[in-house]
Design an enzyme around this catalytic site. Structure first.
Site, PDB file in Angstrom:
ATOM      1  N   ALA A  27      49.994  48.332  38.446  1.00  0.00           N
ATOM      2  CA  ALA A  27      49.905  46.872  38.514  1.00  0.00           C
ATOM      3  C   ALA A  27      50.732  45.954  38.007  1.00  0.00           C
ATOM      4  O   ALA A  27      51.194  46.100  36.975  1.00  0.00           O
ATOM      5  CB  ALA A  27      48.501  46.606  38.607  1.00  0.00           C
ATOM      6  N   ASP A  28      51.006  44.519  38.925  1.00  0.00           N
ATOM      7  CA  ASP A  28      51.768  43.640  38.186  1.00  0.00           C
ATOM      8  C   ASP A  28      50.651  42.631  38.054  1.00  0.00           C
ATOM      9  O   ASP A  28      49.556  43.060  38.256  1.00  0.00           O
ATOM     10  CB  ASP A  28      53.142  43.354  38.814  1.00  0.00           C
ATOM     11  N   SER A  29      51.155  41.588  37.245  1.00  0.00           N
ATOM     12  CA  SER A  29      50.086  40.844  36.815  1.00  0.00           C
ATOM     13  C   SER A  29      49.607  40.015  37.916  1.00  0.00           C
ATOM     14  O   SER A  29      48.208  39.768  37.926  1.00  0.00           O
ATOM     15  CB  SER A  29      50.733  39.487  35.946  1.00  0.00           C
ATOM     16  N   LEU A  30      50.204  39.826  39.211  1.00  0.00           N
ATOM     17  CA  LEU A  30      49.692  39.251  40.276  1.00  0.00           C
ATOM     18  C   LEU A  30      48.623  40.313  40.851  1.00  0.00           C
ATOM     19  O   LEU A  30      47.496  40.053  41.641  1.00  0.00           O
ATOM     20  CB  LEU A  30      50.718  39.066  41.379  1.00  0.00           C
ATOM     21  N   ASP A  31      48.991  41.744  41.009  1.00  0.00           N
ATOM     22  CA  ASP A  31      47.947  42.513  41.302  1.00  0.00           C
ATOM     23  C   ASP A  31      46.646  42.358  40.663  1.00  0.00           C
ATOM     24  O   ASP A  31      45.351  42.521  41.140  1.00  0.00           O
ATOM     25  CB  ASP A  31      48.582  43.922  41.202  1.00  0.00           C
TER      26      ASP A  31
END
Lengths: 245, 79
Positions: B35-39
């Protein structure tokens, strides 16, 4: 030209010249529009003129709680919120050396902070639906500066940096964030200028005339369209060549 | 496995497009599940909707793993 049928758009400052023109053109392109502003009467007059697919959503942008509540009210009224146009803006001009903290802060609050709050409020829905358009109305003076408008120019330049940062964050979710930067447009705001001031301004405009609100609205409709899906983080300058940037 | 864990796992699998077997208790959304931070922000939004709860920003920051999420949601739905 561009079809916005089925899209729901919220326009702040819709009681003004540019905001009203933006709302009309979005509506003409098929969108349902939420008309926001502080003065209810002109909003209701505009809604009556537009007929169906128009909702009046009064909001005082200097009231943080009211601003936070506005996206929810818009979604309740329209069923969704796909397009946000942050158009509302105020000026409180003064020479920098004479500018009071209140003149500074009120312009930053209304022009920049309320834009940030509204962007935050609409993102959840746009990210979920993997489609969204945020269009922030900046100003040529945000790029060029203007004597007596340190507060206004700061708020409008701030919008550009904020929009670019947000554009980075949400681009992968189908949400674009752009600015339109009008030059000198015929509105109540520029009617306050005297003839000498207008002449001096027009000398700097290669087109030799002031712009019409409809010419700003057309830029907004383009950025709101599906066709502009690959355009994000940009500022579209509509200024008759006054600043070629 | 509890009902809450099942529902959380379903959201994680759907949102991050990972194999169900990878979603173990200690799995970190960012380090293990890609995941990235937005995920992670979107996952929290999805949890809020699924369970009808509100996850404040400071609490959301502490939800790093699958177990963090199930534990937080179990406590939030009990109270």
């Amino acid at each position: 030209m561009f079809d916005l049928t089925g899209k729901c758009a919220l326009v702040t400052g819709a009681s003004g010249g540019i905001g009203g023109a933006i709302a009309k053109q979005l509506h003409a392109a098929g969108a349902t529009v939420g008309l926001s502003g502080t003065r209810v009467e002109p909003l209701e007059a505009l809604a009556a003129e537009l007929g169906e697919r128009a909702h009046v959503l009064p909001c005082n942008l200097s009231d943080a709680e009211a601003v936070t509540a506005l996206p929810k009210q818009a979604i309740e009224a329209m069923g969704a919120l796909d397009i946000l146009v942050n158009n509302a803006g105020v000026t409180r001009d003064n020479l920098f050396m004479r500018m009071s903290d209140d003149e500074w802060q009120s312009v930053i609050d209304i022009n920049l902070t309320s834009t940030m709050r509204l962007c935050k409020g609409v993102l959840r829905g746009m990210m979920k639906s993997r489609w969204g358009r945020i269009i922030n109305i900046s100003s040529v003076v945000g790029a060029t500066g203007n004597p007596g408008q340190g507060n206004y120019a700061a708020s409008k330049a701030g919008m550009v940096g904020m929009s670019k940062s947000l554009a980075y964050e949400v681009a992968s979710r189908g949400v674009t964030v752009n600015c339109v930067a009008p030059g000198f447009i015929t509105t109540a705001m520029t009617d306050k200028l005297n003839d000498d001031q207008k002449d001096a301004i027009l000398k700097q405009v290669p087109s030799g005339r002031m712009g019409d609100p409809e010419e700003i609205a057309a830029a907004v409709v383009y950025l709101a369209s599906a066709e502009a899906g690959y355009v994000t983080g940009t500022t579209l300058h509509v200024n008759g060549g006054m600043a070629m940037i | 496995m509890s009902d809450i864990a099942d529902r959380v796992k379903k959201i994680v699998v759907e949102h991050l497009g990972v194999e169900e077997s990878k979603v173990v208790d200690a799995a970190s959304f960012i380090d293990d599940l890609g995941a990235d931070s937005l995920d992670t922000v979107e996952l929290v939004m999805a949890f809020e909707e699924e369970f009808g709860i509100e996850i404040p920003d400071d609490a959301a920051e502490t939800i790093q793993t699958f177990q963090d999420a199930t534990k937080f949601i179990t406590e939030a739905t009990e109270s």
